[in-house]
Design a protein around this motif. Structure first.
Motif, PDB file in Angstrom:
ATOM      1  N   LEU A  95       0.909  -1.317   0.027  1.00 14.40           N
ATOM      2  CA  LEU A  95       0.013   0.018  -0.098  1.00 14.40           C
ATOM      3  C   LEU A  95       0.790   1.081  -0.077  1.00 14.40           C
ATOM      4  CD1 LEU A  95      -2.555  -1.170   2.668  1.00 14.40           C
ATOM      5  CD2 LEU A  95      -2.858  -1.440   0.180  1.00 14.40           C
ATOM      6  N   ILE A  96       0.801   2.099  -1.061  1.00 10.90           N
ATOM      7  CA  ILE A  96       1.508   3.131  -1.157  1.00 10.90           C
ATOM      8  C   ILE A  96       0.710   4.536  -1.000  1.00 10.90           C
ATOM      9  CG2 ILE A  96       3.249   4.453  -2.431  1.00 10.90           C
ATOM     10  CD1 ILE A  96       3.723   1.478  -3.887  1.00 10.90           C
ATOM     11  N   ALA A  97       0.444   5.057  -0.031  1.00  8.99           N
ATOM     12  CA  ALA A  97      -0.039   6.237   0.317  1.00  8.99           C
ATOM     13  C   ALA A  97       0.380   7.256   1.489  1.00  8.99           C
ATOM     14  CB  ALA A  97      -1.486   5.963   0.616  1.00  8.99           C
ATOM     15  N   PRO A  98       0.449   8.430   1.383  1.00  9.15           N
ATOM     16  CA  PRO A  98       0.994   9.465   2.627  1.00  9.15           C
ATOM     17  C   PRO A  98      -0.323   9.044   3.612  1.00  9.15           C
ATOM     18  CG  PRO A  98      -0.066  10.534   1.053  1.00  9.15           C
ATOM     19  CD  PRO A  98       0.110   9.437   0.370  1.00  9.15           C
ATOM     20  N   PRO A  99       0.033   9.336   4.881  1.00  4.42           N
ATOM     21  CA  PRO A  99      -0.916   8.944   6.083  1.00  4.42           C
ATOM     22  C   PRO A  99      -2.353   9.576   5.940  1.00  4.42           C
ATOM     23  CG  PRO A  99       1.183   9.616   7.136  1.00  4.42           C
ATOM     24  CD  PRO A  99       1.317   9.838   5.359  1.00  4.42           C
ATOM     25  N   GLU A 100      -2.407  10.520   5.280  1.00  2.00           N
ATOM     26  CA  GLU A 100      -3.611  11.491   4.977  1.00  2.00           C
ATOM     27  C   GLU A 100      -4.381  10.525   4.002  1.00  2.00           C
ATOM     28  OE1 GLU A 100      -0.564  12.938   4.840  1.00  2.00           O
ATOM     29  OE2 GLU A 100      -0.741  14.653   5.997  1.00  2.00           O
ATOM     30  N   LEU A 101      -3.970   9.955   3.282  1.00  2.00           N
ATOM     31  CA  LEU A 101      -4.590   9.021   2.029  1.00  2.00           C
ATOM     32  C   LEU A 101      -4.590   7.486   2.370  1.00  2.00           C
ATOM     33  CD1 LEU A 101      -3.682  11.194  -0.991  1.00  2.00           C
ATOM     34  CD2 LEU A 101      -5.779  11.543   0.535  1.00  2.00           C
ATOM     35  N   ALA A 102      -4.227   7.184   3.750  1.00  2.00           N
ATOM     36  CA  ALA A 102      -4.006   5.768   3.911  1.00  2.00           C
ATOM     37  C   ALA A 102      -5.211   4.721   3.771  1.00  2.00           C
ATOM     38  CB  ALA A 102      -3.400   5.694   5.403  1.00  2.00           C
ATOM     39  N   MET A 103      -5.180   3.594   3.485  1.00  2.00           N
ATOM     40  CA  MET A 103      -6.249   2.669   3.492  1.00  2.00           C
ATOM     41  C   MET A 103      -6.923   2.579   4.904  1.00  2.00           C
ATOM     42  SD  MET A 103      -7.560   0.289   1.747  1.00  2.00           S
ATOM     43  CE  MET A 103      -6.581  -0.368   0.607  1.00  2.00           C
ATOM     44  N   PRO A 104      -8.123   2.618   4.820  1.00  2.00           N
ATOM     45  CA  PRO A 104      -8.836   2.693   6.392  1.00  2.00           C
ATOM     46  C   PRO A 104      -8.444   1.567   7.060  1.00  2.00           C
ATOM     47  CG  PRO A 104     -10.384   3.496   4.683  1.00  2.00           C
ATOM     48  CD  PRO A 104      -9.014   2.902   3.890  1.00  2.00           C
ATOM     49  N   GLU A 105      -8.627   1.441   8.303  1.00  2.00           N
ATOM     50  CA  GLU A 105      -8.164   0.312   9.341  1.00  2.00           C
ATOM     51  C   GLU A 105      -9.140  -0.750   9.075  1.00  2.00           C
ATOM     52  OE1 GLU A 105      -6.013  -1.432  11.552  1.00  2.00           O
ATOM     53  OE2 GLU A 105      -5.400   0.658  10.945  1.00  2.00           O
ATOM     54  N   ASN A 106     -10.672  -0.516   8.827  1.00  2.00           N
ATOM     55  CA  ASN A 106     -11.219  -1.837   8.620  1.00  2.00           C
ATOM     56  C   ASN A 106     -10.909  -2.338   7.388  1.00  2.00           C
ATOM     57  OD1 ASN A 106     -12.386   0.479   7.231  1.00  2.00           O
ATOM     58  ND2 ASN A 106     -14.330  -0.674   7.034  1.00  2.00           N
ATOM     59  N   TYR A 107     -10.537  -1.963   6.279  1.00  2.00           N
ATOM     60  CA  TYR A 107     -10.285  -2.645   5.030  1.00  2.00           C
ATOM     61  C   TYR A 107      -8.821  -3.333   5.373  1.00  2.00           C
ATOM     62  CZ  TYR A 107     -13.956  -0.602   2.683  1.00  2.00           C
ATOM     63  OH  TYR A 107     -15.321  -0.071   2.498  1.00  2.00           O
ATOM     64  N   LEU A 108      -7.825  -2.465   5.990  1.00  2.00           N
ATOM     65  CA  LEU A 108      -6.514  -2.977   6.119  1.00  2.00           C
ATOM     66  C   LEU A 108      -6.802  -4.244   7.107  1.00  2.00           C
ATOM     67  CD1 LEU A 108      -3.865  -0.570   7.699  1.00  2.00           C
ATOM     68  CD2 LEU A 108      -3.669  -2.396   5.984  1.00  2.00           C
ATOM     69  N   GLU A 109      -7.549  -4.281   8.144  1.00  2.00           N
ATOM     70  CA  GLU A 109      -7.993  -5.475   9.078  1.00  2.00           C
ATOM     71  C   GLU A 109      -8.540  -6.792   8.068  1.00  2.00           C
ATOM     72  OE1 GLU A 109     -10.663  -4.880  12.374  1.00  2.00           O
ATOM     73  OE2 GLU A 109      -8.881  -4.190  13.229  1.00  2.00           O
ATOM     74  N   LYS A 110      -9.433  -6.337   7.338  1.00  2.00           N
ATOM     75  CA  LYS A 110     -10.014  -7.450   6.241  1.00  2.00           C
ATOM     76  C   LYS A 110      -8.945  -7.989   5.478  1.00  2.00           C
ATOM     77  CE  LYS A 110     -14.325  -6.518   4.658  1.00  2.00           C
ATOM     78  NZ  LYS A 110     -15.478  -6.116   3.766  1.00  2.00           N
ATOM     79  N   MET A 111      -8.115  -7.202   5.155  1.00  2.00           N
ATOM     80  CA  MET A 111      -6.814  -7.878   4.153  1.00  2.00           C
ATOM     81  C   MET A 111      -6.091  -8.855   4.985  1.00  2.00           C
ATOM     82  SD  MET A 111      -5.641  -4.804   1.844  1.00  2.00           S
ATOM     83  CE  MET A 111      -6.416  -4.285   0.525  1.00  2.00           C
ATOM     84  N   ARG A 112      -5.806  -8.333   6.276  1.00  2.00           N
ATOM     85  CA  ARG A 112      -4.902  -9.229   7.159  1.00  2.00           C
ATOM     86  C   ARG A 112      -5.840 -10.439   7.329  1.00  2.00           C
ATOM     87  NH1 ARG A 112      -2.755  -4.019   9.567  1.00  2.00           N
ATOM     88  NH2 ARG A 112      -0.765  -3.651   8.500  1.00  2.00           N
ATOM     89  N   ASN A 113      -7.184 -10.523   7.730  1.00  2.00           N
ATOM     90  CA  ASN A 113      -7.737 -11.350   7.969  1.00  2.00           C
ATOM     91  C   ASN A 113      -7.950 -12.585   6.825  1.00  2.00           C
ATOM     92  OD1 ASN A 113      -8.312 -11.011  10.745  1.00  2.00           O
ATOM     93  ND2 ASN A 113     -10.067  -9.367  10.206  1.00  2.00           N
ATOM     94  N   ASN A 114      -7.905 -11.996   5.496  1.00  2.00           N
ATOM     95  CA  ASN A 114      -8.240 -12.668   4.441  1.00  2.00           C
ATOM     96  C   ASN A 114      -6.779 -13.280   4.248  1.00  2.00           C
ATOM     97  OD1 ASN A 114     -10.966 -12.312   4.088  1.00  2.00           O
ATOM     98  ND2 ASN A 114     -10.685 -10.559   2.701  1.00  2.00           N
ATOM     99  N   GLY A 115      -5.741 -13.325   4.939  1.00  2.00           N
ATOM    100  CA  GLY A 115      -4.561 -13.885   4.804  1.00  2.00           C
ATOM    101  C   GLY A 115      -3.502 -13.282   3.899  1.00  2.00           C
ATOM    102  N   PHE A 116      -3.876 -11.868   3.471  1.00  2.00           N
ATOM    103  CA  PHE A 116      -2.920 -11.230   2.821  1.00  2.00           C
ATOM    104  C   PHE A 116      -1.796 -10.782   3.271  1.00  2.00           C
ATOM    105  CE2 PHE A 116      -6.622  -8.997  -0.015  1.00  2.00           C
ATOM    106  CZ  PHE A 116      -7.167 -10.313  -0.064  1.00  2.00           C
TER     107      PHE A 116
END
Ligand code: NCD
Length: 530
Positions: free
Chosen positions: A207-228
């Motif tokens: 994921l490449i984005a400055p903190p202001e445009l970073a992936m929201p936490e719930n999608y990050l969590e989803k990605m990790r839970n999905n085993g990414f």
């Protein structure tokens, strides 16, 4: 065997299972080849070929590619294609979305393609349409395709993105390594990737984005839970210093129209960190391809135009693929193709039977012999809710006890709330209320929703008559005082659509809104908390 695709809505990418998507991509491959080679016979196998089959486009937000590729796809089918002119429709007279769409579906229209700022709209229309169809004896339920809803999802873009990735890796589902670059905060196309990329057996996402445009936490969590495997970088420059740079780069546009003033002031600086520059070219691995859902800004493109004529250009073919994918999607939903698909995966686990209020044996120790926490007097008749918010701070516990009391409608004039400290130094809350309380199943569900992991004691005649332990229910709905706290959500009261809130429990023990996907703690879903 029924055609499992017929009449199905696509509101989020997960509405189609992984094997359904894999089947879909095979069909896109066949249709694309047939169109390119002019194979009319194969094209006809996909065509709905019915001038009365109604496909309606309703775009409440601007669009070029999604709208026009759907329109061209619909015309391929020789179907009836209509468009609602939203700027002159009765939506502007305060009509609800449910009324508007129900009416249009009554005019013999079968598929609706909907883009809106309101998140979860298609999911709501899908629910509503079922009742409308029954009330009016319509022959079948209408299907709703989400063509982008606010910052939430864009499932058909996800399908065409995945198809393009597959074209570039030889239609191989084994693994993918992709860099997502740009406005990951507002971009719905990248949010759909949190579930979309599950298509591949092994997934690595940078994921490449400055903190202001970073992936929201719930999608990050989803990605990790999905085993990414997920890595984060603040800029392209930082990313190129790392080892193992991806060969697939998916750019997104800074979505200025969705940004607040504070972020807009920094737009130049933010854009710089996600814009590709000439000097980066030698640092790319061989065979790199760039993708973009488009549009790109004419003055500030994050993929500069000098790259158009290079082998990096994957975005133009990606946009063209949009039309092929949408042709196949319409064909499937109309039931023209798809009858030969046989599902092997079992459907989603039905969680309605899960017990979340567990009756526990009542202790035989007489109440008068027990050591009670300081200040807690045994009550003769009433209820005691114990172990509230164990481990939190006393002030958090007190706030939450007030909410529990409110949500359960407990008589505030009697009994009280107490915070006690255990031998391990952790705090917990206790609510005790004298009175004649009979708690219905619905009351117990409310209790489990607002006070999970607590113990409820029902005291009668000085004895504990019943004792229950509460767990988080798998679903919470049907309570008027629930509300999603995302103002863009169709179910949020500010939108005035009268949509009852509904939540599903996530594996992390939060509650996800059934419409917009926003996750909440069990404390955040109650209106009276705000
Ligand atoms: C995207 C969208 O609308 O979400 N565009 C598209 O559908 N191709 C991305 C964007 O607007 O930046």
């Amino acid at each position: 065997m029924d055609n499992v695709f017929k009449g199905r809505s696509l509101t989020v990418i997960e509405d189609f299972s992984i094997e359904e998507r894999r089947y879909f991509f095979q069909k896109v491959r066949i249709l694309k080849d047939a169109i390119i080679s002019g194979d009319e016979k194969t094209m006809d196998e996909f065509r709905i070929n019915d001038p009365d089959f109604g496909i309606y486009e309703v775009f409440l937000e601007d669009s070029t590619r999604t709208k026009e590729s759907f329109r061209n796809a619909a015309k391929f089918h020789h179907a009836k294609v209509s468009e609602l002119l939203c700027s002159s429709s009765s939506i502007n007279k305060g009509e609800s979305y449910a009324d508007t769409f129900n009416m249009l579906s009554g005019y013999s229209n079968s598929i609706f393609i909907v883009r809106s700022k309101v998140e979860g709209l298609c999911r709501w229309l899908d629910d509503e349409s079922e009742l409308y169809t029954k009330r009016n004896n319509l022959p079948f339920k209408r299907a709703f395709i989400n063509a982008g809803d606010g910052k939430h999802e864009h499932p058909t873009q996800e399908l065409l993105d995945e198809f393009t990735f597959l074209e570039d890796n030889g239609m191989n589902f084994d693994s993918i390594h992709v860099a997502l670059v740009g406005d990951l905060y507002h971009g719905r196309t990248v949010h759909s990737k949190a579930d979309g990329l599950k298509l591949f057996n092994k997934v690595k996402v940078d994921l490449i984005a400055p903190p202001e445009l970073a992936m929201p936490e719930n999608y990050l969590e989803k990605m990790r839970n999905n085993g990414f495997e997920v890595r984060e970088f603040a800029s392209i420059e930082d990313y190129l210093q790392s080892s193992d740079v991806a060969k697939m780069w998916y750019f997104t546009r800074p979505q200025l129209e969705r940004m607040g003033e504070r972020i807009l002031q920094k737009q130049e600086f933010l854009r710089k960190s996600i814009t590709f520059r000439k000097e980066f070219i030698p640092m790319l691995p061989e065979g790199t391809k760039f993708y973009h859902p488009l549009p790109r800004h004419k003055e500030h493109p994050t993929i500069p135009t000098f790259l158009d004529n290079t082998s990096l250009n994957g975005w133009e073919r990606q946009a063209i693929n949009g039309m092929y994918c949408r042709m196949v999607l319409l064909s499937l939903i109309a039931g023209k193709i798809g009858a030969d698909f046989v599902p092997t995966e079992t459907g989603k686990k039905e969680d309605d039977d899960e017990e979340y209020i567990i009756s526990v044996p009542v202790s035989t120790v007489k109440k008068s012999d027990k050591n009670y926490s300081e200040g807690v007097r045994p009550i003769t008749d009433g209820i005691v809710i114990d172990h509230i918010c164990r481990g939190e701070t006393p002030s958090e516990i007190r706030n939450h006890m007030r909410l529990i009391s409110n949500v359960l409608g407990l008589d505030e004039s009697k009994g009280g709330e107490w915070v006690s400290c255990g031998s391990d130094g952790s705090y917990k809350g206790i609510i005790f209320r004298p009175g004649d309380y009979t708690l219905s199943r619905k009351d117990l569900k409310r209790l489990a929703s607002v006070a999970p992991h607590c113990t409820l004691n029902i005291i009668k005649g000085g004895k504990v008559e019943a004792k229950y332990r509460t767990h988080m229910p798998p679903r919470i709905y049907n309570f008027e005082d629930l509300s999603c706290n995302n103002e863009a959500c169709i179910s949020h009261p500010v939108n005035g659509e009268g949509v009852p809130a509904m939540f599903h429990r996530t594996p992390e023990g939060t509650f996800e809104c059934a419409y917009c996907g926003k996750t909440h703690t069990f404390k955040e879903i109650w209106k009276s908390r705000r």
